[in-house]
Design an enzyme around this catalytic site. Structure first.
Site, PDB file in Angstrom:
ATOM      1  N   ASP A 500      46.013 -39.775  30.730  1.00 43.94           N
ATOM      2  CA  ASP A 500      46.184 -38.979  31.946  1.00 43.94           C
ATOM      3  C   ASP A 500      45.239 -37.775  31.872  1.00 43.94           C
ATOM      4  OD1 ASP A 500      47.220 -38.030  34.303  1.00 43.94           O
ATOM      5  OD2 ASP A 500      49.259 -37.741  33.559  1.00 43.94           O
ATOM      6  N   GLU A 503      40.161 -36.294  34.216  1.00 45.20           N
ATOM      7  CA  GLU A 503      39.106 -36.086  35.221  1.00 45.20           C
ATOM      8  C   GLU A 503      37.897 -35.289  34.686  1.00 45.20           C
ATOM      9  OE1 GLU A 503      42.765 -37.271  36.800  1.00 45.20           O
ATOM     10  OE2 GLU A 503      42.377 -35.395  35.774  1.00 45.20           O
ATOM     11  N   ASP A 575      49.864 -38.374  41.620  1.00 40.88           N
ATOM     12  CA  ASP A 575      51.073 -37.603  41.925  1.00 40.88           C
ATOM     13  C   ASP A 575      51.431 -37.644  43.408  1.00 40.88           C
ATOM     14  OD1 ASP A 575      51.031 -37.024  39.254  1.00 40.88           O
ATOM     15  OD2 ASP A 575      50.216 -35.012  39.491  1.00 40.88           O
TER      16      ASP A 575
END
Length: 890
Positions: A500, A503, A575
């Site tokens: 996770d 980015e 999300d």
């Protein structure tokens, strides 16, 4: 330690409150220097009827060597002090046209690499991309033609223009609008001598956006822009990730689509804002052909779209070489196939990863995990994997276990393994300062650096953190070692990983990410490699897992991704919120991921933020069971909503949806097998099946879809209070569809509507299909391994059908397999077998719809109204076998 913990909490609260009104945190095109300048340039060019592009190919520079065209583009203008040279190469890879243009630059004394970033294709392309040498060339004084397959490409020299023909028809023109713009190397002092009249100087050497005003631009303006005019194409798809419709929208006078991987907290629907991943592939489809534009660039990018009978797509990137690949084919399936040859197809997943996943932030301790697992068994709900978010680690230090709550992870894995269950744990790229792993990353010089070439320190969940630079090949052996130690022992094969925040997400960074002037391996600026950063991270993790268990397929879930990520990871849409509009938008988002070659995709079932109503949660499970990646997830502040906690009748409906997913696992697995070979979507848009001018509406259908090539057509209910639905069967088709609600074939042909009560999952089965199902209830996929199959046969109007079943051991990296191909016709049922996996295949039931009678069926029961035949003992049924098959195999 307490200071860091409090700091992380404060940062989280601040970030949460800021993102509630998020737009101001992210640059608009008008605020982003390179987008502002390229849009300005395009507007000036469009408004000047006498404009002539300054970009030309020098005819004397053009050469052909070993099926590769080489030459030089020059930028010439009386307003520029001297012409600028851009060497280029063009070739054909497989059946795809590849163009790459660089810039002759002078070395400088800057810390950063002075060259244009030219390694995006290194990460995106697979080793299987082969140069096509069966290409014909015809060179003239002002142009050169290239012919391959049924395509011809004409390259004009002055000005630069590339025209594509498919079967003699013009389908694409590159630089038709003359938006080609390359901001060449220059110093700030010399800028005035290097500006065209059509250009803007906005933020060429500085950035006035609030959070990035400290961004140094040591190389000045470097952007590239180019237009592509699609002749006869108004149906455009792709360029994820955006919370938007599957059919791309016109952006004239609006915000363009942006590709810039960011942690976009509580994202909005109907938005062109950037999200967690980027695949710069756009596909155009009409009734005669399909084409793909793959913009091979990992920098911040925008895409402007003018939709019309002949649509124009304007690509703009902050820097890097100008590189693109064009796919021109008869169908979108063929575009996917060629794209897969170039970037790789999705890896065949480990079978258990196709089951149901249960996750929340966070399960409290080992006792909590095992109690949740046992409750699933108590209520008869199958599941395969339970997930641990960041709280399992000791003070959010990845590669550690909380000594109080997760002191004996080996015991937890053993207990889960008894019923074939897996554990997935999160590993993020930010590493808390001051412990063994982060100290090693710093001491071994494996960390991302700031613009002064020092270790970059930022803030994320653990507080102050460093980021591992997985562009550096020296990271891999280090990554291998810490994964091997963390995962306890090779004895534990039931542990999955979740990458996770890659980015990368940086709470105190500009636009919630790393500063663009940070430095990576090779002295490349972060601005050049930003969108491919997440791919390098999950690929490093993949290699570590293969290093640990060389024969087992890894499973990795990634939030950030790029073209090529499909080779090693699954993705999810991040999300989302517990609202009906997020359920609705999840379908086109997952479809778009499938269209661009990343089929292993899903969305958080139930919504990550908030507390869904029982109806919404039920409908989300009924939709989510179709996602190729099927996981429920919830925020730490959300109420517990494991399925067994929901009151009846909602719990029963949710349980039925999960069970149906398991019944259909043979279909999902076979669909993934086909995707791994050809790139065909697993969750497939209707226009892939029906692509004709007879019903133009088919190109806009985004609320129903096929499951691979199975013939199953699904239409999840995504609106509140719905009791029936209508499928949009293309008007022109003569295909028959049978009602298949809840996976129960009725034999009744679909007319205008089907029931969609809260207990119903609306489905149809196309006539001509054969699908294998497994109907025995088990707790997990591993416990289903030796179960017999039920064969559902839906005959078409000619009394024929076909289908496939793929079987292997479900986990080997290079498995032996068996592929059964079924054929049904006037002579009965037959099937052939390919592959070398020596395992018996048992069928306990055959259900046939669409036949009035079948001779010789002593154990079948014919329902006269629906023409449905159920064969309880297939061994008594007259089946014709292919080579090497016998009744004993049944």
């Amino acid at each position: 330690m307490q200071l860091h913990r409090r700091l992380a909490i404060v940062i989280f609260v601040l970030v949460s409150s800021c993102f509630a009104v998020k737009d101001y945190l992210f640059k608009s095109c008008e605020q982003n220097g390179f987008c502002h300048r390229n849009r300005h340039y395009a507007n000036e060019v469009t408004s000047d009827p006498d404009f002539k592009s300054p970009y030309n190919i020098l005819p004397e520079s053009v050469s052909i060597d070993d099926s590769v065209i080489k030459g030089t583009v020059v930028k010439e203008s009386p307003h520029i002090s001297s012409h600028v040279e851009f060497p280029f190469e063009m070739n054909v890879l497989g059946n795809s046209f590849h163009f790459k243009l660089d810039e002759n630059r002078k070395p400088n004394q800057k810390l950063v690499n002075y060259k244009r970033y030219n390694e995006t294709s290194k990460w995106a392309f697979t080793d299987g991309a082969e140069l096509n040498k069966d290409v014909k060339f015809s060179k003239g004084k002002e142009s050169i033609d290239v012919s391959y397959g049924s395509n011809k490409v004409s390259i004009e020299f002055n000005p630069v223009k590339i025209t594509f023909f498919h079967k003699g028809e013009k389908v694409l023109v590159v630089n038709d609008k003359q938006f080609l713009n390359i901001e060449h190397q220059r110093s700030e002092q010399d800028n005035e001598d290097n500006i065209l009249p059509q250009e803007s100087t906005f933020n060429m050497f500085s950035d006035n956006f609030g959070d990035s005003k400290d961004d140094k631009l040591p190389l000045g303006p470097e952007s590239i822009g180019l237009d592509f005019t699609l002749k006869g194409f108004s149906n455009l798809y792709g360029i994820p990730e955006h919370a938007d419709s599957m059919s791309l929208k016109d952006t004239k006078g609006k915000e363009p689509y942006r590709l810039f991987n960011v942690d976009i907290f509580e994202y909005e629907t109907d938005s062109r804002l950037p999200m967690y991943g980027s695949i710069p592939l756009l596909i155009g489809v009409n009734a005669h052909a399909a084409l793909g534009i793959f913009w091979v660039n990992s920098a911040d990018s925008y895409i402007d779209i003018a939709k019309d009978k002949d649509s124009t797509v304007h690509w703009m990137s902050e820097n890097g070489v100008l590189e693109f690949v064009i796919f021109v084919e008869d169908s979108p399936q063929q575009v996917n196939k060629e794209y897969g040859k170039l970037t790789g197809n999705a890896q065949l997943p480990i079978l258990s990863s196709l089951g149901y996943h249960q996750c929340r932030w966070n399960y409290n301790d080992i006792k909590d995990v095992l109690e949740v697992s046992s409750k699933f068994d108590e209520f008869g709900i199958p599941y395969d994997t339970i997930w641990l978010d960041i709280e399992y680690a000791d003070e959010k230090k990845y590669f550690t276990w909380d000594p109080e709550n997760f002191a004996d992870p080996g015991h937890m894995l053993k207990v889960l393994n008894r019923t074939g269950r897996n554990l997935a744990v999160i590993i993020d790229p930010h590493l808390k300062t001051g412990y063994e792993v982060s100290d090693a990353v710093v001491s071994k010089k494996l960390a991302m650096r700031n613009n002064e070439n020092q270790v970059y320190y930022g803030h994320c969940w653990p507080g102050e953190s460093v980021w591992i630079d997985t562009f550096d090949p020296k990271c891999q052996p280090f990554w291998n070692d810490i994964h091997k130690r963390f995962m306890i022992s090779d004895e534990f094969k039931n542990i999955y990983l979740w990458n996770d925040m890659n980015e990368p997400s940086v709470f105190n960074g500009p636009e919630t990410s790393a500063p663009k002037d940070n430095i990576h391996y090779g002295n490349w600026e972060h601005r050049s490699i930003h969108n491919v950063n997440g791919l390098t991270f999950h690929e490093a993790t993949y290699k570590s897992l293969v290093n640990r268990l060389p024969t087992q397929r890894p499973f990795i879930l990634t939030r950030s991704y790029f073209a090529g990520s499909q080779r090693t990871a699954a993705m999810w849409t991040g999300d989302n919120m517990s609202k009906w509009e997020y359920l609705k938008i999840s379908i086109p988002m997952v479809l778009t991921s499938n269209v661009v070659g990343m089929p292993f995709a899903g969305a958080d079932v139930g919504g990550f933020f908030g507390n869904p109503s029982e109806e919404l949660l039920t409908r989300w499970y009924q939709a989510g069971m179709w996602y190729p990646f099927f996981r429920a997830h919830a925020h730490i502040d959300a109420r517990r909503r494991e399925p067994y906690l929901i009151k009846d009748p909602y719990m029963s409906h949710i349980r039925d949806a999960i069970r149906l997913r398991y019944e259909l696992l043979p279909v999902f697995y076979t669909s993934f097998y086909e995707a791994s070979l050809t790139g065909v979507p697993v969750m497939k848009p209707v226009f892939y099946e029906y692509n004709t001018v007879a019903d133009a509406e088919v190109f806009d259908i985004e609320d129903e879809f096929f499951l691979g090539n199975s013939g199953i057509l699904a239409k999840p209910v995504t609106d509140e209070g719905v009791n029936e639905v209508s499928f949009r069967i293309p008007k022109f088709t003569k295909d028959i569809f049978y009602e298949f609600t809840n996976g129960i074939i009725s034999g009744k042909a679909y007319q205008k509507k089907v029931s969609a009560k809260l207990s119903d999952i609306p489905m149809l089965l196309k006539g001509g299909s054969v699908i294998p199902m497994k109907s025995r209830l088990r707790r997990s996929t591993k416990l289903m391994k030796h179960d017999p199959y039920t064969l559902v046969i839906a005959l078409d109007k000619n009394g024929e059908a076909s289908g496939q079943l793929y079987i292997d051991d479900g986990e080997s990296l290079h498995p032996e397999f068996k592929l059964l191909s079924f054929t049904v016709g006037k002579d009965g049922i037959s099937y052939d077998s390919a592959g070398d996996y020596d395992v018996p295949v048992e069928f306990e039931k055959i259900i046939i719809v669409g036949a009035k009678s079948i001779d010789g069926v002593s154990s079948g029961r014919l329902h006269k109204e629906t023409n449905k035949i159920t064969i309880i003992n297939p061994k008594e049924f007259p089946i014709k076998f292919g080579k090497g098959l016998s009744h004993d195999e049944l």
